[in-house]
Design a protein around this motif. Structure first.
Motif, short mmCIF file in Angstrom:
data_model
loop_
_atom_site.label_atom_id
_atom_site.label_comp_id
_atom_site.label_asym_id
_atom_site.label_seq_id
_atom_site.Cartn_x
_atom_site.Cartn_y
_atom_site.Cartn_z
N ASP A 181 21.54 65.84 49.51
CA ASP A 181 21.66 66.58 47.83
C ASP A 181 21.41 66.43 46.49
N ASP A 184 21.68 67.17 44.37
CA ASP A 184 21.89 67.43 42.67
C ASP A 184 23.26 66.22 42.13
N ARG A 185 23.18 65.37 43.38
CA ARG A 185 23.17 64.02 42.95
C ARG A 185 22.73 63.10 41.68
#
Length: 163
Positions: A149, A151-152
C-alpha cells in the motif's frame, strides 16, 4: 559466501554518513550492489527526513560477526546508542536477509521485519533484488512491492552519486 542485503539510513548529516557507510562497507566487503537512495519522512517520531537505501554484498562472516562489524561502522559514524528506539540517526545499518536464513542468529532476527512494514526498506530492496524471494512469504521482493500500500509511507528517489 552468503548473499546479504543490508538497509542503510541516516537523518543527521545524511549525505556524509551514507557515503561514509558505503565507503566502509566497500572497504570491508569489496564489490557492493547498491540501490538508488530514497528520501522519506521519519517514521515513529517527529524528525528530519531520512536517506535510505539497500546494499547487497557477499561475506564469509557468520551473522553475529557481521552484525558486530556493522555496529563498529555505525559507531565510527557517531551512532549514539541507548536512546529511544525511534529517533534521529547518524547511520543505521541493519541486516535484512542473510541467504535464506529464518530465525534468530546471534541476537539478529532474520529476515528483518521491516521488509514487510516499511516502504523505505521494501522499495529499494525490490529495486535491487526484484526476483529474490522473501524467506518466509516466498514472494519475490518485486511482487511484495507491487502489493504494498504505497499510500502508507511516502518516499522519493534523490540524486546521490557514489562512488
Amino acid at each position: 559466501m552468503a548473499q546479504v542485503y543490508l538497509s542503510l539510513g541516516s537523518n543527521i548529516d545524511r549525505e556524509r554518513h551514507i557515503r561514509a557507510g558505503l565507503d566502509a562497507l566497500a572497504r570491508e566487503f569489496g564489490n557492493l550492489s547498491v540501490s538508488r537512495v530514497f528520501e522519506s519522512e521519519a517514521v515513529g517520531f517527529d524528525g528530519d527526513n531520512f536517506y535510505n537505501l539497500v546494499v547487497g554484498l557477499h561475506t564469509d562472516l557468520p551473522v553475529g560477526q557481521l552484525a558486530a562489524r556493522l555496529r563498529e561502522i555505525e559507531d565510527a559514524n557517531g551512532r549514539v546508542r541507548g536512546g529511544a528506539k525511534f529517533s534521529a540517526r547518524t547511520l543505521d545499518i541493519d541486516v535484512l536477509t542473510y541467504d535464506d536464513l529464518v530465525g534468530e542468529f546471534d541476537g539478529v532476527k532474520l529476515p528483518r521485519g521491516e521488509i514487510v512494514k516499511n516502504a523505505f526498506v521494501l522499495q529499494p530492496l525490490a529495486e535491487l533484488a526484484p526476483q529474490h524471494r522473501h524467506p518466509l512469504t516466498g514472494k519475490t521482493f518485486a511482487k511484495m512491492w507491487d502489493d504494498y500500500d504505497k499510500d502508507r509511507q511516502k518516499l522519493w528517489p534523490v540524486h546521490f552519486p557514489w562512488p
